[in-house]
Scaffold this motif. Structure first.
Motif, PDB file in Angstrom:
ATOM      1  N   TYR A   1      14.650  14.234 -15.816  1.00  0.00           N
ATOM      2  CA  TYR A   1      15.377  14.425 -17.617  1.00  0.00           C
ATOM      3  C   TYR A   1      17.287  13.937 -17.582  1.00  0.00           C
ATOM      4  CZ  TYR A   1      15.578  14.690 -22.893  1.00  0.00           C
ATOM      5  OH  TYR A   1      15.967  13.808 -23.896  1.00  0.00           O
ATOM      6  N   MET A   2      17.642  12.832 -17.948  1.00  0.00           N
ATOM      7  CA  MET A   2      19.197  13.084 -18.925  1.00  0.00           C
ATOM      8  C   MET A   2      19.266  13.737 -19.643  1.00  0.00           C
ATOM      9  SD  MET A   2      19.897  10.104 -16.537  1.00  0.00           S
ATOM     10  CE  MET A   2      22.324  10.393 -16.234  1.00  0.00           C
ATOM     11  N   ALA A   3      19.377  15.052 -20.005  1.00  0.00           N
ATOM     12  CA  ALA A   3      20.041  15.556 -21.547  1.00  0.00           C
ATOM     13  C   ALA A   3      20.423  14.851 -22.608  1.00  0.00           C
ATOM     14  CB  ALA A   3      19.911  17.499 -21.269  1.00  0.00           C
ATOM     15  N   LYS A   4      21.597  14.889 -21.806  1.00  0.00           N
ATOM     16  CA  LYS A   4      23.319  13.984 -22.812  1.00  0.00           C
ATOM     17  C   LYS A   4      23.235  13.216 -22.990  1.00  0.00           C
ATOM     18  CE  LYS A   4      26.724  17.165 -20.378  1.00  0.00           C
ATOM     19  NZ  LYS A   4      27.681  16.809 -19.351  1.00  0.00           N
ATOM     20  N   GLU A   5      22.176  12.034 -22.383  1.00  0.00           N
ATOM     21  CA  GLU A   5      22.005  10.784 -22.257  1.00  0.00           C
ATOM     22  C   GLU A   5      20.747  10.269 -23.394  1.00  0.00           C
ATOM     23  OE1 GLU A   5      22.807  11.941 -19.198  1.00  0.00           O
ATOM     24  OE2 GLU A   5      24.713  11.285 -19.078  1.00  0.00           O
ATOM     25  N   ASN A   6      19.805  11.619 -23.126  1.00  0.00           N
ATOM     26  CA  ASN A   6      18.829  11.431 -23.385  1.00  0.00           C
ATOM     27  C   ASN A   6      17.690   9.974 -22.583  1.00  0.00           C
ATOM     28  OD1 ASN A   6      18.376  13.371 -25.860  1.00  0.00           O
ATOM     29  ND2 ASN A   6      20.465  11.503 -27.069  1.00  0.00           N
ATOM     30  N   LEU A   7      17.687  10.833 -21.503  1.00  0.00           N
ATOM     31  CA  LEU A   7      17.128   9.223 -20.558  1.00  0.00           C
ATOM     32  C   LEU A   7      15.767  10.318 -20.126  1.00  0.00           C
ATOM     33  CD1 LEU A   7      16.594   6.373 -19.848  1.00  0.00           C
ATOM     34  CD2 LEU A   7      18.246   7.106 -17.692  1.00  0.00           C
ATOM     35  N   GLY A   8      14.788   9.633 -19.668  1.00  0.00           N
ATOM     36  CA  GLY A   8      13.616  10.643 -19.449  1.00  0.00           C
ATOM     37  C   GLY A   8      12.293   9.393 -18.350  1.00  0.00           C
ATOM     38  N   ILE A   9      12.976   9.937 -17.392  1.00  0.00           N
ATOM     39  CA  ILE A   9      11.873   9.206 -16.329  1.00  0.00           C
ATOM     40  C   ILE A   9      10.619   9.706 -15.933  1.00  0.00           C
ATOM     41  CG2 ILE A   9      12.729   7.859 -14.047  1.00  0.00           C
ATOM     42  CD1 ILE A   9      14.041   6.710 -15.713  1.00  0.00           C
ATOM     43  N   VAL A  10       9.534   9.759 -15.925  1.00  0.00           N
ATOM     44  CA  VAL A  10       8.762   9.546 -15.211  1.00  0.00           C
ATOM     45  C   VAL A  10       7.103   8.766 -14.146  1.00  0.00           C
ATOM     46  CG1 VAL A  10       6.214  11.241 -15.553  1.00  0.00           C
ATOM     47  CG2 VAL A  10       8.400  11.110 -17.612  1.00  0.00           C
ATOM     48  N   VAL A  11       6.654   9.583 -12.867  1.00  0.00           N
ATOM     49  CA  VAL A  11       6.522   8.777 -12.319  1.00  0.00           C
ATOM     50  C   VAL A  11       5.519   9.641 -11.623  1.00  0.00           C
ATOM     51  CG1 VAL A  11       6.736   8.235  -9.946  1.00  0.00           C
ATOM     52  CG2 VAL A  11       7.850   7.879 -11.033  1.00  0.00           C
ATOM     53  N   LEU A  12       3.923   9.312 -11.851  1.00  0.00           N
ATOM     54  CA  LEU A  12       2.471   9.738 -11.730  1.00  0.00           C
ATOM     55  C   LEU A  12       1.956   8.569 -11.342  1.00  0.00           C
ATOM     56  CD1 LEU A  12       1.509  10.994 -15.435  1.00  0.00           C
ATOM     57  CD2 LEU A  12       3.096  12.312 -14.122  1.00  0.00           C
ATOM     58  N   ALA A  13       1.485   9.395  -9.839  1.00  0.00           N
ATOM     59  CA  ALA A  13       0.532   8.534  -8.496  1.00  0.00           C
ATOM     60  C   ALA A  13      -0.220   9.053  -8.270  1.00  0.00           C
ATOM     61  CB  ALA A  13       1.690   8.311  -7.753  1.00  0.00           C
ATOM     62  N   ASN A  14      -1.725   8.456  -8.167  1.00  0.00           N
ATOM     63  CA  ASN A  14      -2.866   9.062  -8.186  1.00  0.00           C
ATOM     64  C   ASN A  14      -3.393   8.174  -6.291  1.00  0.00           C
ATOM     65  OD1 ASN A  14      -2.972   6.172  -8.849  1.00  0.00           O
ATOM     66  ND2 ASN A  14      -5.859   6.086  -8.876  1.00  0.00           N
ATOM     67  N   ALA A  15      -1.967   7.450  -5.495  1.00  0.00           N
ATOM     68  CA  ALA A  15      -2.370   7.672  -4.231  1.00  0.00           C
ATOM     69  C   ALA A  15      -0.355   7.145  -3.308  1.00  0.00           C
ATOM     70  CB  ALA A  15      -2.924   6.272  -3.864  1.00  0.00           C
ATOM     71  N   ILE A  16       0.043   7.713  -2.860  1.00  0.00           N
ATOM     72  CA  ILE A  16       1.264   7.246  -2.814  1.00  0.00           C
ATOM     73  C   ILE A  16       1.973   8.076  -1.107  1.00  0.00           C
ATOM     74  CG2 ILE A  16       2.319   9.289  -3.896  1.00  0.00           C
ATOM     75  CD1 ILE A  16       4.417   7.688  -4.331  1.00  0.00           C
ATOM     76  N   ASN A  17       2.856   6.931  -0.523  1.00  0.00           N
ATOM     77  CA  ASN A  17       3.074   7.519   1.213  1.00  0.00           C
ATOM     78  C   ASN A  17       4.538   7.410   1.069  1.00  0.00           C
ATOM     79  OD1 ASN A  17       3.304   4.394   1.240  1.00  0.00           O
ATOM     80  ND2 ASN A  17       1.047   5.445   3.265  1.00  0.00           N
ATOM     81  N   ILE A  18       5.696   7.525  -0.153  1.00  0.00           N
ATOM     82  CA  ILE A  18       6.972   7.644  -0.217  1.00  0.00           C
ATOM     83  C   ILE A  18       6.865   8.686  -0.851  1.00  0.00           C
ATOM     84  CG2 ILE A  18       7.016   4.885   0.213  1.00  0.00           C
ATOM     85  CD1 ILE A  18       7.803   4.662  -2.755  1.00  0.00           C
ATOM     86  N   PRO A  19       8.608   8.826  -1.107  1.00  0.00           N
ATOM     87  CA  PRO A  19       8.668   9.874  -1.663  1.00  0.00           C
ATOM     88  C   PRO A  19       8.408   9.459  -3.823  1.00  0.00           C
ATOM     89  CG  PRO A  19      10.487   9.887  -0.535  1.00  0.00           C
ATOM     90  CD  PRO A  19       9.475   8.582  -0.198  1.00  0.00           C
TER      91      PRO A  19
ATOM     92  N   ASN B   1       0.903  -1.316  -0.157  1.00  0.00           N
ATOM     93  CA  ASN B   1       0.013   0.092   0.284  1.00  0.00           C
ATOM     94  C   ASN B   1       0.918   1.337   0.009  1.00  0.00           C
ATOM     95  OD1 ASN B   1      -2.458  -1.496  -0.074  1.00  0.00           O
ATOM     96  ND2 ASN B   1      -1.802  -1.428   2.264  1.00  0.00           N
ATOM     97  N   LYS B   2       2.258   1.440  -1.053  1.00  0.00           N
ATOM     98  CA  LYS B   2       2.801   2.578  -0.884  1.00  0.00           C
ATOM     99  C   LYS B   2       2.432   3.241  -2.545  1.00  0.00           C
ATOM    100  CE  LYS B   2       5.032   2.888   2.145  1.00  0.00           C
ATOM    101  NZ  LYS B   2       4.308   3.079   3.416  1.00  0.00           N
ATOM    102  N   MET B   3       1.902   3.496  -3.012  1.00  0.00           N
ATOM    103  CA  MET B   3       1.663   3.630  -4.327  1.00  0.00           C
ATOM    104  C   MET B   3       0.712   2.893  -5.173  1.00  0.00           C
ATOM    105  SD  MET B   3       4.510   4.684  -7.008  1.00  0.00           S
ATOM    106  CE  MET B   3       3.655   5.395  -8.692  1.00  0.00           C
ATOM    107  N   MET B   4       0.347   3.638  -6.130  1.00  0.00           N
ATOM    108  CA  MET B   4      -0.659   3.321  -6.819  1.00  0.00           C
ATOM    109  C   MET B   4      -0.486   4.343  -7.954  1.00  0.00           C
ATOM    110  SD  MET B   4      -4.597   2.103  -5.163  1.00  0.00           S
ATOM    111  CE  MET B   4      -5.153   3.847  -5.283  1.00  0.00           C
ATOM    112  N   GLY B   5      -0.641   3.495  -9.275  1.00  0.00           N
ATOM    113  CA  GLY B   5      -0.031   5.468 -10.724  1.00  0.00           C
ATOM    114  C   GLY B   5       0.440   3.935 -12.168  1.00  0.00           C
TER     115      GLY B   5
END
Length: 450
Positions: free
Chosen positions: A320-338, A46-50
């Motif tokens: 976003y790491m521009a030199k590496e062209n790497l994108g990380i995206v996190v979207l949550a509708n319930a979460i209680n961890i960073p 029960n730490k995250m939904m998303g």
């Protein structure tokens, strides 16, 4: 008793970060199973939904959706489920303003007084200062009663009236202070210069050119359109309060998916939206500095551009790491961890390292046995309020049931005492109780009240 309010910080922890290997992974099955296990672990505890996504160059190399978009109808989150992205909206708005400058609709040194002379210090405040969060304009989300006010639709004039009498916090250009009002005003200015709604401008200038089918601005969440509803995490999920996003215009109201946000980032950094000169102006030069809807931080030798957000209990984060062209995206509708913990796990996975599965049954100071005595859901005597105590793998986490209630990590003081700023929790395990002390308020919560 809504005891916490959310504030944005441009600074990321300087904790140790794994040295990343030179090669970004493709889609190896063994690596995918390991990161899948990480998210299964979060959901089971029960730490995250998303939903999350990793992009390398212009390709999505990993996606994962977990939990419910709508618990009542048992609608599950999937890769096309849309989430409110909160203050990530500001990166979109920053790009739109710079596009307007390219099209000679605006100039960075234009004064706010040309559009909204009624705002205090408007004759001194520039478009650049609004973008850089250096205007001194009071943050409307910190006005008392804003949580109730934002539940109803408001016109632009009503929005202006809501904050207009607040004094400026400092002289324009002399300091930095994050204020959602800056970007709300930028959205209204865009509407004036284009003679279109923010939703139409977003669609014309970003969504259509980049083929973002799930990115738009609307006033209300509609689960029938595969839009996720936000929840507080208790011993069960509690639906969060309903916000009308007319009150978070260009500052926090966009709906999107992790895949679409990654496509937007790639388009932004590869001059598909604004030219290279505009992008250079938009990006911050120093770590921890706020650019124009985007920030920058360093972990080890790795340089990231970032923005996070929260509205209702939708939490969002992109790296976003521009030199590496790497994108990380996190979207949550319930979460209680960073969200940054999740972003870090995804980044580690992208470089073929195994994410660590946190032990949510203890904290850094308390053993599994000791923490078991105090974790769980507690209620007031009248049962109108509840609080769930859990762990993020390191710290004790407090999550209330009230609308707009943020989760907060408390600092350990003694075995049964924890503090956050001026707020103190004192547990009495033998009584299955804890007492919260905040200013003049003292309130007792009891576990497993019938």
């Amino acid at each position: 008793m809504n005891i916490f309010t959310y504030t944005f910080s441009v600074l990321k922890p300087s904790s140790a970060f794994l040295v990343l290997s030179a090669t970004i992974i493709g889609t190896q099955l063994s690596a995918q199973k390991k990161i899948d296990s990480y998210f299964d672990h979060l959901l089971a505890n029960n730490k995250m939904m998303g939903s999350v996504a990793i992009a390398h160059r212009d390709s999505i190399i990993y996606t994962k959706a977990m939990g419910y978009a709508d618990i009542d109808t048992k609608l599950m989150n999937n890769k096309d489920t849309k989430f409110r992205i909160g203050s990530i909206t500001k990166t979109f708005t920053g790009a739109l303003v710079l596009k307007a400058i390219e099209e000679n609709k605006l100039q960075l040194e234009d004064k706010l007084s040309a559009y909204f002379p009624e705002v205090k210090n408007a004759q001194k405040i520039t478009i650049r200062q609004l973008l850089n969060q250096r205007s001194g304009i009071f943050n409307f989300t910190e006005i008392e009663g804003e949580n109730e006010w934002e539940k109803s639709f408001h016109t632009q004039k009503e929005f202006m009236d809501f904050f207009i009498n607040k004094e400026s916090n400092f002289e324009p250009g002399t300091e930095y202070e994050y204020s959602n009002t800056n970007y709300a005003l930028l959205g209204f200015i865009l509407e004036k210069v284009y003679q279109k709604t923010y939703a139409e401008i977003l669609d014309e200038k970003i969504s259509k050119p980049l083929h973002l089918k799930n990115t738009y601005y609307s006033f209300e969440v509609d689960s029938k359109k595969n839009e996720a509803i936000s929840y507080n995490i208790q011993n069960h999920y509690i639906r969060n309060g309903v916000t009308n996003f007319s009150n978070h215009p260009a500052s926090g109201g966009i709906t999107s998916t992790p895949t679409d946000v990654n496509k937007f980032l790639f388009g932004l950094f590869h001059n598909k939206l604004i030219n290279a000169e505009s992008l250079k102006i938009m990006l911050p030069e120093k770590d921890g500095e706020y650019g124009m809807g985007i920030t920058k931080f360093q972990l080890g030798k790795n340089e990231f551009y970032e923005h996070s957000g929260r509205v209702e209990n939708y939490f969002s984060d992109y790296w976003y790491m521009a030199k590496e062209n790497l994108g990380i995206v996190v979207l949550a509708n319930a979460i209680n961890i960073p969200t940054e913990d999740v972003s870090k796990a995804l980044t580690i996975h992208a470089y073929n390292n195994d994410p660590v599965l946190p032990d949510f049954n203890k904290t850094a100071e308390l053993s599994t046995k000791e923490f078991a005595e105090i974790k769980g859901t507690y209620f007031t005597n009248d049962k109108k309020e509840s609080v769930t105590i859990s762990s993020d793998g390191s710290s004790l986490v407090y999550q209330g049931s009230e609308s707009g209630q943020d989760y907060i990590s408390f600092n350990f003081k003694t075995k049964n005492t924890f503090e956050y700023e001026t707020i103190k929790l004192v547990f009495e395990p033998k009584k299955n109780q804890f007492t919260i002390y905040q200013d003049e308020i003292i309130k007792v919560f009891t576990k497993n009240a019938s």
